[in-house]
Enzyme design. Structure first.
Site, short mmCIF file in Angstrom:
data_model
loop_
_atom_site.label_atom_id
_atom_site.label_comp_id
_atom_site.label_asym_id
_atom_site.label_seq_id
_atom_site.Cartn_x
_atom_site.Cartn_y
_atom_site.Cartn_z
N LYS A 56 0.88 -1.17 0.00
CA LYS A 56 0.00 0.00 0.00
C LYS A 56 0.92 1.22 0.00
O LYS A 56 1.10 1.91 1.01
CB LYS A 56 -0.94 -0.02 1.22
CG LYS A 56 -2.09 0.96 1.09
CD LYS A 56 -3.13 0.70 2.15
CE LYS A 56 -4.09 1.87 2.33
NZ LYS A 56 -4.88 2.21 1.15
N1 PMP Z 1 -7.57 -1.19 -3.27
C1 PMP Z 1 -7.05 0.05 -3.05
C2 PMP Z 1 -6.28 0.70 -4.15
C3 PMP Z 1 -7.25 0.70 -1.83
O1 PMP Z 1 -6.74 1.92 -1.63
C4 PMP Z 1 -8.00 0.07 -0.82
C5 PMP Z 1 -8.22 0.76 0.49
N2 PMP Z 1 -7.17 0.52 1.38
C6 PMP Z 1 -8.52 -1.21 -1.08
C7 PMP Z 1 -8.28 -1.81 -2.31
C8 PMP Z 1 -9.30 -1.95 -0.03
O2 PMP Z 1 -8.44 -2.35 1.00
P1 PMP Z 1 -8.96 -2.50 2.50
O3 PMP Z 1 -10.20 -3.32 2.46
O4 PMP Z 1 -7.85 -3.17 3.19
O5 PMP Z 1 -9.23 -1.13 3.01
#
Ligand code: PMP
Length: 294
Positions: free
Chosen positions: A159
């Protein structure tokens, strides 16, 4: 509506081990994270004063940094603890937590092997991401110009702030054209995700979701897969071509911020795809809302 800018608020931010006054939690303009995209971050939701899936988020933050070649100088236990501390200091009941790590300023060049690694954690009250009325109709998506890159092109499981460059461009283009968000395909042309949330299709009562092999495997995505399986709903993780959207009766997005957000329309292909949030989506939304507050 006037939104108070994020650098001009009251309270505290956890910064490199101590609580710093919100307005003083700053960085110098010459820092590696800003210039060379070495920041990694997380986003968590707080429900009833408790951070949902805190350990998973702390571990993903550590992993995101490892994928960029550095090690955050705190353990998952210490990051969990710091998160508790800032939620308490900020008196957050329902809100959002944003941890971020980055390479500092010791060297301002591509190579920054020994730069100090910083960690800050901010928390603030936060309402739902998408307006409630949209939950009935579903949001609208427009096909993005950019595609999610191959894992051989970028550290796609991280991330990492740098990977959001194409998300912001795509989301801005979608908003300019009157849509809520953009739908991104991957480098092979398969369905990938939205700009900050994962994608699910409901086809004849069963769930299909793209394999997270070149985009973030969302913590909400995994939670929703578990909930669905517990309900006895079949879930398939597979490569999905865009034309398969024609077979789906319901489509929804999942993410920490988006929670479960129904999609009503997807444009940008030969003809528009229309969906109606119905039984499966409603059930999962209900189950998810119960789970996050249990
Ligand atoms: N894809 C992207 C690009 C994101 O920014 C997020 C948000 N964090 C997600 C998917 C979903 O991830 P999560 O469920 O862990 O928040």
């Amino acid at each position: 509506m006037l939104i108070q800018p994020f650098d001009d608020r009251d309270g505290y931010i956890w910064y490199d081990g101590s609580l710093v006054e919100w307005r003083k939690a700053t960085v110098h303009v010459l820092n590696h994270g800003l210039h060379y995209g070495s920041a990694v971050f997380e986003g968590l939701r707080v429900y009833d004063s408790k951070a949902f899936k805190l350990r998973e988020h702390s571990e993903r933050l550590l992993k995101s940094a490892e994928l960029l070649g550095y090690s955050i100088p705190y353990t998952a236990d210490q990051i969990d603890e710091a998160t508790h501390e800032i939620i308490k200091a900020q008196s957050i009941t329902d809100g959002y937590v944003r941890p971020i790590a980055w390479r500092g300023s010791e060297k301002m060049a591509i190579s920054a092997q020994h730069n100090r690694i910083h960690l800050a954690i901010a928390a603030w009250p936060w309402p739902p991401y998408f307006a409630k009325e949209l939950h009935e109709k579903g949001i609208s998506l427009r096909l993005a110009t950019y595609q999610r890159p191959s894992p051989k092109t970028a550290p796609t499981a991280s991330k990492a702030a740098g990977l959001y460059m194409i998300c912001t461009i795509s989301k801005h283009e979608a908003e300019r054209d009157g849509y809520h968000d953009a739908l991104m395909l991957d480098y092979r042309g398969y369905l990938a995700e939205a700009t900050g949330a994962n994608l699910f299709l409901v086809i004849d009562g069963e769930i299909h979701t793209p394999i997270a092999d070149c985009f973030l495997d969302g913590i909400t995505r995994r939670t929703v897969i578990d909930i669905a399986r517990k309900r006895g709903i079949k879930v398939y993780e597979r490569h999905i071509l865009p034309e398969e959207l024609a077979k789906a009766q319901e489509v929804f997005l999942t993410g920490t911020a988006a929670e479960i957000t129904p999609v009503g329309q997807i444009d940008g292909f030969e003809k528009p795809f229309i969906f109606k949030p119905s039984a499966v989506t409603h059930q999962l939304v209900e189950d998810y809302h119960q789970l996050v507050r249990s």
